[in-house]
Design a protein around this motif. Sequence first.
Motif, PDB file in Angstrom:
ATOM      1  N   ASP A  56       0.390  -1.411  -0.023  1.00  0.00           N
ATOM      2  CA  ASP A  56      -0.280  -0.357   0.272  1.00  0.00           C
ATOM      3  C   ASP A  56       0.698   1.034   0.176  1.00  0.00           C
ATOM      4  O   ASP A  56       0.508   1.830  -0.479  1.00  0.00           O
ATOM      5  N   GLU A  57       1.923   1.218   0.082  1.00  0.00           N
ATOM      6  CA  GLU A  57       2.785   2.247   0.049  1.00  0.00           C
ATOM      7  C   GLU A  57       3.968   2.265  -1.477  1.00  0.00           C
ATOM      8  O   GLU A  57       4.845   3.023  -2.296  1.00  0.00           O
ATOM      9  N   ALA A  58       3.415   1.801  -2.767  1.00  0.00           N
ATOM     10  CA  ALA A  58       4.323   1.656  -4.304  1.00  0.00           C
ATOM     11  C   ALA A  58       4.290   2.109  -4.650  1.00  0.00           C
ATOM     12  O   ALA A  58       5.016   3.029  -4.822  1.00  0.00           O
ATOM     13  N   TRP A  59       2.967   3.344  -4.093  1.00  0.00           N
ATOM     14  CA  TRP A  59       2.882   4.407  -4.957  1.00  0.00           C
ATOM     15  C   TRP A  59       4.327   5.774  -4.647  1.00  0.00           C
ATOM     16  O   TRP A  59       4.839   6.223  -5.292  1.00  0.00           O
ATOM     17  N   THR A  60       4.752   5.758  -3.340  1.00  0.00           N
ATOM     18  CA  THR A  60       5.752   6.344  -3.641  1.00  0.00           C
ATOM     19  C   THR A  60       6.866   6.201  -3.703  1.00  0.00           C
ATOM     20  O   THR A  60       8.356   6.816  -3.840  1.00  0.00           O
ATOM     21  N   ARG A  61       7.117   5.230  -4.895  1.00  0.00           N
ATOM     22  CA  ARG A  61       8.409   4.947  -6.005  1.00  0.00           C
ATOM     23  C   ARG A  61       7.687   5.415  -7.087  1.00  0.00           C
ATOM     24  O   ARG A  61       8.470   5.652  -8.222  1.00  0.00           O
ATOM     25  N   LEU A  62       6.446   5.883  -7.374  1.00  0.00           N
ATOM     26  CA  LEU A  62       6.317   7.111  -8.006  1.00  0.00           C
ATOM     27  C   LEU A  62       6.407   8.263  -8.344  1.00  0.00           C
ATOM     28  O   LEU A  62       6.357   8.867  -7.282  1.00  0.00           O
ATOM     29  N   LYS A  63       6.687   8.950  -9.445  1.00  0.00           N
ATOM     30  CA  LYS A  63       6.412  10.426  -9.465  1.00  0.00           C
ATOM     31  C   LYS A  63       5.734  11.556  -9.555  1.00  0.00           C
ATOM     32  O   LYS A  63       4.471  10.271  -9.899  1.00  0.00           O
TER      33      LYS A  63
END
Length: 381
Positions: free
Chosen positions: A194-201
């Motif tokens: 659920d924190e995978a979005w932190t890898r994205l710009k």
Amino acid sequence: MIETTAALTEACQTLAQSDFVTVDTEFLRESTFWPELCLIQMASPELEVLVDPLAKGIDLAPFFELMANPNVTKVFHAARQDLEIVYHLGNMLPAPLFDTQVAAMVCGYGDSISYDQLVARTTGVTLDKSSRFTDWRHRPLNEKQLTYALADVTHLREVYKKLMQQLEREGRTAWLTEEMAVLESPATYDLPPDEAWTRLKMRVKKPIEFAVMKAVAEWRENEARGRNVPRGRVLKDDAIYEIAQQQPQTPEALARLRMIPKGWERSSSAHGLIEAVKSAFMIPKADLPRVPRPAQPPEGAAAAAELLKVLLKIIADQQQVAARVIASSDDLDQIAAHGEAAEVAAMSGWRRELFGEPALKLINGDMALRFVDKKVQIVTL
């Protein structure tokens, strides 16, 4: 080459009698989510071994027991990916730990020095790196490949001893301990889906777009892990940005997106993705996540950060420590903006004594920089 559990047990028992053991792994991860372990190299002052984790029937439990032995220091070079493998396969992390790349930065060998460069500078030995791009799954491995692999731990013994001597001589052993704490933390290797979005710009502007991006990034992370394939093979980052903006909730809408391959909308994966998009729309409007926006720095903070960069370089050169070990660019921005209140690593422990205090004096006007005789000097006012 160790290919049986019995031989591995015997080797690990011998290695456990030493104060330290040098460790390296060879792996492949081009086509998988999790690295595929293909070879383990270990050495102590008395023993050098190669372990075949692909050998039929071999149990790596003795290796994990050695990695967990608190009486043996595990020495790696650029340990992060090796540790990720051990954590994934053994559900544990080696400790106590010594990373020679980090130690080399503390000892003034520059940022992220490679293993062969560090060996050359500390021992005078030039390594043959021609087997670097070996397919380590292939069996049997030839003598040249085995020699190359073993050299990754045999020379590391001397490198470790010399770095330890320098750290003790200069009183910097505690500096390294703080750095190792990050590598020894499971949180470093296990980012929750659920924190995978932190890898994205951050290419979204609206809360609903952000909610969709988070949901799709979490779906992709779980899909990649479950299928053991790279994230990009499930869905490209650019596709996630497009989905966040267009928010398709039907196969037909998904098919109209430029970044979605033709026909993919009919796959089972597409169904899961659409459900992820729909889940974002089930969030009440008042509960939608806020789009993270960088705080506006105070007037003059950008100029102060530039001065801090110069100060950091001077101190790093004087102390013969890699600048990035002392403070990151974000640390400098935070100190420039918030001063004493900056919650960054550079404002605590040995870093504060070395750099944080002078940094505060500089931005508070109690210290200055001047250019004399082609050098920048620190001047106390």
